[in-house]
Motif scaffolding. Structure first.
Motif, PDB file in Angstrom:
ATOM      1  N   UNK A   1      56.765  66.488  49.998  1.00 44.22           N
ATOM      2  CA  UNK A   1      55.511  67.213  49.818  1.00 44.22           C
ATOM      3  C   UNK A   1      54.852  66.854  48.486  1.00 44.22           C
ATOM      4  N   UNK A   2      55.650  66.742  47.438  1.00 47.69           N
ATOM      5  CA  UNK A   2      55.081  66.407  46.132  1.00 47.69           C
ATOM      6  C   UNK A   2      54.521  64.982  46.131  1.00 47.69           C
ATOM      7  N   UNK A   3      55.157  64.087  46.857  1.00 47.72           N
ATOM      8  CA  UNK A   3      54.669  62.716  46.947  1.00 47.72           C
ATOM      9  C   UNK A   3      53.431  62.608  47.828  1.00 47.72           C
ATOM     10  N   UNK A   4      53.502  63.195  49.016  1.00 47.20           N
ATOM     11  CA  UNK A   4      52.479  62.988  50.038  1.00 47.20           C
ATOM     12  C   UNK A   4      51.348  64.006  49.950  1.00 47.20           C
ATOM     13  N   UNK A   5      51.703  65.289  49.996  1.00 50.97           N
ATOM     14  CA  UNK A   5      50.676  66.331  50.030  1.00 50.97           C
ATOM     15  C   UNK A   5      50.004  66.531  48.678  1.00 50.97           C
ATOM     16  N   UNK A   6      50.807  66.637  47.633  1.00 50.45           N
ATOM     17  CA  UNK A   6      50.262  66.921  46.306  1.00 50.45           C
ATOM     18  C   UNK A   6      49.834  65.653  45.576  1.00 50.45           C
ATOM     19  N   UNK A   7      50.344  64.507  46.011  1.00 53.99           N
ATOM     20  CA  UNK A   7      50.010  63.260  45.336  1.00 53.99           C
ATOM     21  C   UNK A   7      50.509  63.208  43.908  1.00 53.99           C
ATOM     22  N   UNK A   8      51.654  63.827  43.656  1.00 55.07           N
ATOM     23  CA  UNK A   8      52.215  63.872  42.306  1.00 55.07           C
ATOM     24  C   UNK A   8      52.934  62.567  41.988  1.00 55.07           C
ATOM     25  N   UNK A   9      52.155  61.538  41.757  1.00 58.21           N
ATOM     26  CA  UNK A   9      52.720  60.242  41.412  1.00 58.21           C
ATOM     27  C   UNK A   9      52.109  59.784  40.099  1.00 58.21           C
ATOM     28  N   UNK A  10      52.841  59.043  39.345  1.00 67.76           N
ATOM     29  CA  UNK A  10      54.212  58.628  39.572  1.00 67.76           C
ATOM     30  C   UNK A  10      55.194  59.805  39.546  1.00 67.76           C
ATOM     31  N   UNK A  11      56.230  59.660  40.338  1.00 64.40           N
ATOM     32  CA  UNK A  11      57.269  60.672  40.482  1.00 64.40           C
ATOM     33  C   UNK A  11      58.611  59.999  40.250  1.00 64.40           C
ATOM     34  N   UNK A  12      59.546  60.749  39.674  1.00 70.70           N
ATOM     35  CA  UNK A  12      60.893  60.240  39.434  1.00 70.70           C
ATOM     36  C   UNK A  12      61.901  61.127  40.142  1.00 70.70           C
ATOM     37  N   UNK A  13      62.902  60.494  40.751  1.00 69.69           N
ATOM     38  CA  UNK A  13      64.028  61.197  41.364  1.00 69.69           C
ATOM     39  C   UNK A  13      65.253  60.855  40.528  1.00 69.69           C
ATOM     40  N   UNK A  14      66.033  61.882  40.161  1.00 71.08           N
ATOM     41  CA  UNK A  14      67.209  61.628  39.337  1.00 71.08           C
ATOM     42  C   UNK A  14      68.335  62.594  39.680  1.00 71.08           C
ATOM     43  N   UNK A  15      69.525  62.204  39.274  1.00 73.53           N
ATOM     44  CA  UNK A  15      70.694  63.089  39.310  1.00 73.53           C
ATOM     45  C   UNK A  15      71.534  62.719  38.090  1.00 73.53           C
ATOM     46  N   UNK A  16      72.790  63.047  38.070  1.00 78.90           N
ATOM     47  CA  UNK A  16      73.591  62.825  36.870  1.00 78.90           C
ATOM     48  C   UNK A  16      73.585  61.358  36.445  1.00 78.90           C
ATOM     49  N   UNK A  17      73.928  60.464  37.357  1.00 79.04           N
ATOM     50  CA  UNK A  17      73.954  59.042  37.027  1.00 79.04           C
ATOM     51  C   UNK A  17      72.904  58.240  37.777  1.00 79.04           C
ATOM     52  N   UNK A  18      72.153  58.878  38.672  1.00 80.01           N
ATOM     53  CA  UNK A  18      71.109  58.168  39.403  1.00 80.01           C
ATOM     54  C   UNK A  18      71.641  57.260  40.486  1.00 80.01           C
ATOM     55  N   UNK A  19      72.795  57.608  41.057  1.00 72.05           N
ATOM     56  CA  UNK A  19      73.400  56.731  42.058  1.00 72.05           C
ATOM     57  C   UNK A  19      73.413  57.396  43.440  1.00 72.05           C
ATOM     58  N   UNK A  20      74.381  58.245  43.692  1.00 66.76           N
ATOM     59  CA  UNK A  20      74.623  58.738  45.043  1.00 66.76           C
ATOM     60  C   UNK A  20      73.503  59.647  45.584  1.00 66.76           C
ATOM     61  N   UNK A  21      73.291  60.778  44.959  1.00 64.42           N
ATOM     62  CA  UNK A  21      72.259  61.706  45.433  1.00 64.42           C
ATOM     63  C   UNK A  21      70.879  61.087  45.326  1.00 64.42           C
ATOM     64  N   UNK A  22      70.611  60.447  44.207  1.00 66.73           N
ATOM     65  CA  UNK A  22      69.310  59.814  44.004  1.00 66.73           C
ATOM     66  C   UNK A  22      69.107  58.697  45.026  1.00 66.73           C
ATOM     67  N   UNK A  23      70.110  57.896  45.249  1.00 61.61           N
ATOM     68  CA  UNK A  23      70.013  56.813  46.241  1.00 61.61           C
ATOM     69  C   UNK A  23      69.749  57.355  47.627  1.00 61.61           C
ATOM     70  N   UNK A  24      70.411  58.433  47.977  1.00 61.69           N
ATOM     71  CA  UNK A  24      70.200  59.028  49.300  1.00 61.69           C
ATOM     72  C   UNK A  24      68.758  59.476  49.468  1.00 61.69           C
ATOM     73  N   UNK A  25      68.229  60.195  48.489  1.00 56.08           N
ATOM     74  CA  UNK A  25      66.856  60.699  48.588  1.00 56.08           C
ATOM     75  C   UNK A  25      65.854  59.550  48.588  1.00 56.08           C
ATOM     76  N   UNK A  26      66.086  58.569  47.744  1.00 55.78           N
ATOM     77  CA  UNK A  26      65.157  57.424  47.704  1.00 55.78           C
ATOM     78  C   UNK A  26      65.199  56.614  48.983  1.00 55.78           C
TER      79      UNK A  26
END
Length: 149
Positions: free
Chosen positions: A124-149
């Motif tokens: 929603x933040x990417x598409x509806x709100x157009x909140x870009x640039x946007x960053x996705x992160x987690x502790x190390x930016x690997x597992x959870x972040x990779x899944x969401x991306x």
């Protein structure tokens, strides 16, 4: 940030490519004095979707500099078995690595269910709100972040 990168150029299902400078991924910046904020601010990132759980965020909070991006806490916790020292000690005590491998494989199987609340907000933040640039992160930016991306 060693794991910070632009998703620009990644192919999409419809034959296109993700536009450069729109979506970034990486590990969570920790504290307002973290040098990573310089790169975040210079790229104009408007929203940070932090996928860490509440305890992780309390221990190492994202404290955006004044005028910095909005930080959203969107926890993805596929498996509580890794919370705490005893669980990590058990995994670390296996010299073969089999317990850790099996544990991670189980986490990946549970990732989609663990992301049910976070994914619609990110989209929603990417598409509806157009909140870009946007960053996705987690502790190390690997597992959870990779899944969401």
């Amino acid at each position: 940030m060693s794991n910070f990168r632009d998703l620009g150029g990644i192919p999409t299902e419809d034959g296109g490519r993700i536009s450069a400078g729109r979506i970034y991924r990486g590990e969570a910046p920790h504290g307002a004095d973290d040098p990573a904020w310089g790169g975040i601010l210079e790229r104009g990132i408007r929203v940070i979707c932090d996928l860490r759980g509440a305890t992780e965020r309390e221990r190492r909070p994202n404290v955006a500099p004044i005028g910095g991006p909005e930080v959203l806490g969107l926890p993805i916790l596929p498996d509580g078995r890794t919370n705490g020292g005893p669980a990590m000690s058990r995994l670390a005590s296996d010299p073969t690595g089999d317990l850790a491998r099996d544990h991670l494989a189980g986490n990946y199987d549970l990732m989609a269910a663990g992301a049910l609340e976070a994914l619609p907000t990110v989209a929603s933040r990417l598409i509806d709100a157009g909140d870009v640039p946007l960053m996705v992160c987690c502790f190390e930016g690997k597992d959870r972040t990779g899944f969401v991306c």
